[in-house]
Design a protein around this motif. Sequence first.
Motif, PDB file in Angstrom:
ATOM      1  N   ILE A  55     -34.620 -42.024   3.959  1.00 29.11           N
ATOM      2  CA  ILE A  55     -33.187 -41.992   3.650  1.00 29.11           C
ATOM      3  C   ILE A  55     -32.970 -42.120   2.143  1.00 29.11           C
ATOM      4  O   ILE A  55     -32.162 -41.382   1.562  1.00 29.11           O
ATOM      5  CB  ILE A  55     -32.427 -43.107   4.400  1.00 29.11           C
ATOM      6  CG1 ILE A  55     -32.300 -42.750   5.879  1.00 29.11           C
ATOM      7  CG2 ILE A  55     -31.042 -43.337   3.785  1.00 29.11           C
ATOM      8  CD1 ILE A  55     -31.692 -43.853   6.732  1.00 29.11           C
ATOM      9  N   ASN A  56     -33.679 -43.033   1.509  1.00 35.58           N
ATOM     10  CA  ASN A  56     -33.526 -43.223   0.057  1.00 35.58           C
ATOM     11  C   ASN A  56     -33.875 -41.955  -0.717  1.00 35.58           C
ATOM     12  O   ASN A  56     -33.196 -41.603  -1.685  1.00 35.58           O
ATOM     13  CB  ASN A  56     -34.376 -44.399  -0.414  1.00 35.58           C
ATOM     14  CG  ASN A  56     -33.836 -45.730   0.063  1.00 35.58           C
ATOM     15  OD1 ASN A  56     -32.652 -45.857   0.393  1.00 35.58           O
ATOM     16  ND2 ASN A  56     -34.697 -46.726   0.122  1.00 35.58           N
ATOM     17  N   LYS A  57     -34.930 -41.247  -0.282  1.00 33.46           N
ATOM     18  CA  LYS A  57     -35.305 -39.994  -0.947  1.00 33.46           C
ATOM     19  C   LYS A  57     -34.209 -38.941  -0.775  1.00 33.46           C
ATOM     20  O   LYS A  57     -33.860 -38.231  -1.711  1.00 33.46           O
ATOM     21  CB  LYS A  57     -36.623 -39.471  -0.385  1.00 33.46           C
ATOM     22  CG  LYS A  57     -37.830 -40.267  -0.806  1.00 33.46           C
ATOM     23  CD  LYS A  57     -39.097 -39.730  -0.157  1.00 33.46           C
ATOM     24  CE  LYS A  57     -40.279 -40.639  -0.470  1.00 33.46           C
ATOM     25  NZ  LYS A  57     -41.495 -40.215   0.250  1.00 33.46           N
ATOM     26  N   LYS A  58     -33.672 -38.865   0.438  1.00 35.98           N
ATOM     27  CA  LYS A  58     -32.612 -37.885   0.705  1.00 35.98           C
ATOM     28  C   LYS A  58     -31.336 -38.233  -0.064  1.00 35.98           C
ATOM     29  O   LYS A  58     -30.635 -37.349  -0.542  1.00 35.98           O
ATOM     30  CB  LYS A  58     -32.342 -37.778   2.203  1.00 35.98           C
ATOM     31  CG  LYS A  58     -33.484 -37.108   2.950  1.00 35.98           C
ATOM     32  CD  LYS A  58     -33.188 -36.888   4.391  1.00 35.98           C
ATOM     33  CE  LYS A  58     -34.350 -36.217   5.096  1.00 35.98           C
ATOM     34  NZ  LYS A  58     -34.623 -34.856   4.645  1.00 35.98           N
ATOM     35  N   GLN A  59     -31.042 -39.521  -0.207  1.00 32.22           N
ATOM     36  CA  GLN A  59     -29.877 -39.924  -0.996  1.00 32.22           C
ATOM     37  C   GLN A  59     -30.064 -39.583  -2.461  1.00 32.22           C
ATOM     38  O   GLN A  59     -29.118 -39.166  -3.134  1.00 32.22           O
ATOM     39  CB  GLN A  59     -29.609 -41.421  -0.819  1.00 32.22           C
ATOM     40  CG  GLN A  59     -29.001 -41.746   0.527  1.00 32.22           C
ATOM     41  CD  GLN A  59     -28.802 -43.236   0.745  1.00 32.22           C
ATOM     42  OE1 GLN A  59     -29.593 -44.060   0.295  1.00 32.22           O
ATOM     43  NE2 GLN A  59     -27.743 -43.573   1.458  1.00 32.22           N
ATOM     44  N   ALA A  60     -31.290 -39.726  -2.955  1.00 35.97           N
ATOM     45  CA  ALA A  60     -31.571 -39.345  -4.342  1.00 35.97           C
ATOM     46  C   ALA A  60     -31.384 -37.834  -4.522  1.00 35.97           C
ATOM     47  O   ALA A  60     -30.830 -37.391  -5.532  1.00 35.97           O
ATOM     48  CB  ALA A  60     -32.982 -39.763  -4.727  1.00 35.97           C
ATOM     49  N   GLN A  61     -31.829 -37.058  -3.535  1.00 36.52           N
ATOM     50  CA  GLN A  61     -31.612 -35.606  -3.577  1.00 36.52           C
ATOM     51  C   GLN A  61     -30.117 -35.295  -3.570  1.00 36.52           C
ATOM     52  O   GLN A  61     -29.653 -34.425  -4.302  1.00 36.52           O
ATOM     53  CB  GLN A  61     -32.258 -34.928  -2.363  1.00 36.52           C
ATOM     54  CG  GLN A  61     -33.753 -34.825  -2.396  1.00 36.52           C
ATOM     55  CD  GLN A  61     -34.250 -34.179  -1.113  1.00 36.52           C
ATOM     56  OE1 GLN A  61     -34.322 -34.828  -0.074  1.00 36.52           O
ATOM     57  NE2 GLN A  61     -34.577 -32.899  -1.190  1.00 36.52           N
ATOM     58  N   LEU A  62     -29.399 -36.011  -2.730  1.00 31.13           N
ATOM     59  CA  LEU A  62     -27.962 -35.796  -2.584  1.00 31.13           C
ATOM     60  C   LEU A  62     -27.230 -36.078  -3.900  1.00 31.13           C
ATOM     61  O   LEU A  62     -26.284 -35.369  -4.258  1.00 31.13           O
ATOM     62  CB  LEU A  62     -27.418 -36.682  -1.464  1.00 31.13           C
ATOM     63  CG  LEU A  62     -25.972 -36.494  -1.047  1.00 31.13           C
ATOM     64  CD1 LEU A  62     -25.724 -35.061  -0.594  1.00 31.13           C
ATOM     65  CD2 LEU A  62     -25.618 -37.469   0.068  1.00 31.13           C
ATOM     66  N   ASP A  63     -27.670 -37.090  -4.626  1.00 27.21           N
ATOM     67  CA  ASP A  63     -27.048 -37.439  -5.905  1.00 27.21           C
ATOM     68  C   ASP A  63     -27.105 -36.288  -6.906  1.00 27.21           C
ATOM     69  O   ASP A  63     -26.237 -36.159  -7.761  1.00 27.21           O
ATOM     70  CB  ASP A  63     -27.731 -38.664  -6.521  1.00 27.21           C
ATOM     71  CG  ASP A  63     -27.411 -39.952  -5.788  1.00 27.21           C
ATOM     72  OD1 ASP A  63     -26.428 -39.969  -5.015  1.00 27.21           O
ATOM     73  OD2 ASP A  63     -28.141 -40.943  -5.983  1.00 27.21           O
ATOM     74  N   ASN A  64     -28.140 -35.465  -6.795  1.00 27.96           N
ATOM     75  CA  ASN A  64     -28.341 -34.382  -7.754  1.00 27.96           C
ATOM     76  C   ASN A  64     -28.016 -33.004  -7.178  1.00 27.96           C
ATOM     77  O   ASN A  64     -28.247 -31.993  -7.838  1.00 27.96           O
ATOM     78  CB  ASN A  64     -29.794 -34.381  -8.241  1.00 27.96           C
ATOM     79  CG  ASN A  64     -30.147 -35.665  -8.963  1.00 27.96           C
ATOM     80  OD1 ASN A  64     -29.368 -36.179  -9.751  1.00 27.96           O
ATOM     81  ND2 ASN A  64     -31.315 -36.210  -8.664  1.00 27.96           N
ATOM     82  N   GLU A  65     -27.474 -32.985  -5.976  1.00 32.10           N
ATOM     83  CA  GLU A  65     -27.220 -31.693  -5.307  1.00 32.10           C
ATOM     84  C   GLU A  65     -25.813 -31.194  -5.612  1.00 32.10           C
ATOM     85  O   GLU A  65     -24.837 -31.903  -5.434  1.00 32.10           O
ATOM     86  CB  GLU A  65     -27.405 -31.851  -3.792  1.00 32.10           C
ATOM     87  CG  GLU A  65     -27.316 -30.568  -3.039  1.00 32.10           C
ATOM     88  CD  GLU A  65     -28.305 -29.526  -3.531  1.00 32.10           C
ATOM     89  OE1 GLU A  65     -27.843 -28.438  -3.954  1.00 32.10           O
ATOM     90  OE2 GLU A  65     -29.525 -29.789  -3.510  1.00 32.10           O
ATOM     91  N   SER A  66     -25.735 -29.935  -6.059  1.00 28.17           N
ATOM     92  CA  SER A  66     -24.429 -29.347  -6.360  1.00 28.17           C
ATOM     93  C   SER A  66     -23.998 -28.332  -5.296  1.00 28.17           C
ATOM     94  O   SER A  66     -22.826 -27.966  -5.238  1.00 28.17           O
ATOM     95  CB  SER A  66     -24.443 -28.685  -7.736  1.00 28.17           C
ATOM     96  OG  SER A  66     -25.444 -27.693  -7.784  1.00 28.17           O
ATOM     97  N   ASN A  67     -24.920 -27.899  -4.470  1.00 25.50           N
ATOM     98  CA  ASN A  67     -24.609 -26.940  -3.411  1.00 25.50           C
ATOM     99  C   ASN A  67     -23.991 -27.689  -2.229  1.00 25.50           C
ATOM    100  O   ASN A  67     -24.614 -28.583  -1.643  1.00 25.50           O
ATOM    101  CB  ASN A  67     -25.887 -26.213  -2.988  1.00 25.50           C
ATOM    102  CG  ASN A  67     -25.646 -25.160  -1.937  1.00 25.50           C
ATOM    103  OD1 ASN A  67     -25.037 -25.428  -0.908  1.00 25.50           O
ATOM    104  ND2 ASN A  67     -26.140 -23.960  -2.205  1.00 25.50           N
ATOM    105  N   PHE A  68     -22.772 -27.304  -1.868  1.00 27.13           N
ATOM    106  CA  PHE A  68     -22.032 -28.010  -0.823  1.00 27.13           C
ATOM    107  C   PHE A  68     -22.750 -27.956   0.522  1.00 27.13           C
ATOM    108  O   PHE A  68     -22.836 -28.965   1.226  1.00 27.13           O
ATOM    109  CB  PHE A  68     -20.617 -27.434  -0.692  1.00 27.13           C
ATOM    110  CG  PHE A  68     -19.804 -28.116   0.368  1.00 27.13           C
ATOM    111  CD1 PHE A  68     -19.314 -29.405   0.176  1.00 27.13           C
ATOM    112  CD2 PHE A  68     -19.533 -27.479   1.578  1.00 27.13           C
ATOM    113  CE1 PHE A  68     -18.568 -30.046   1.160  1.00 27.13           C
ATOM    114  CE2 PHE A  68     -18.786 -28.107   2.566  1.00 27.13           C
ATOM    115  CZ  PHE A  68     -18.302 -29.392   2.361  1.00 27.13           C
ATOM    116  N   GLN A  69     -23.271 -26.802   0.893  1.00 28.38           N
ATOM    117  CA  GLN A  69     -23.951 -26.677   2.181  1.00 28.38           C
ATOM    118  C   GLN A  69     -25.207 -27.546   2.240  1.00 28.38           C
ATOM    119  O   GLN A  69     -25.474 -28.173   3.265  1.00 28.38           O
ATOM    120  CB  GLN A  69     -24.295 -25.219   2.473  1.00 28.38           C
ATOM    121  CG  GLN A  69     -23.069 -24.378   2.795  1.00 28.38           C
ATOM    122  CD  GLN A  69     -23.422 -22.941   3.099  1.00 28.38           C
ATOM    123  OE1 GLN A  69     -24.349 -22.388   2.530  1.00 28.38           O
ATOM    124  NE2 GLN A  69     -22.657 -22.343   4.007  1.00 28.38           N
TER     125      GLN A  69
END
Length: 104
Positions: A55-69
């Motif tokens: 979950i922490n890794k995915k949240q870190a990815q989410l923090d840097n994700e600009s693509n809405f999908q």
Amino acid sequence: MEEYFIYNERLGIELPSNDLKWDMLSDETQESVLLYWENIRGAIPDRIISLEKTINKKQAQLDNESNFQVSCQLNSEIAELASVINDLWLWFRLNQSLSEKMHQ
């Protein structure tokens, strides 16, 4: 113990079978089932820690994700992992009484 436990792919652990007829088991078999469950139950916190790291890794990815999908997909995956963690804690706590029976 295959006849008394079924592997749950979603949770990543074996769970007691719904067909388990506790009162029909001999005392020796009940003790074996409880010991087997105690070993599974003891591994649940480690399973939860592993899922929390994911979950922490995915949240870190989410923090840097600009693509809405992609953000929506990550959120969905995080929610599913959190649901699995919740279910694991329920199994860990709910079946603590089974473990206590073993020690009486």
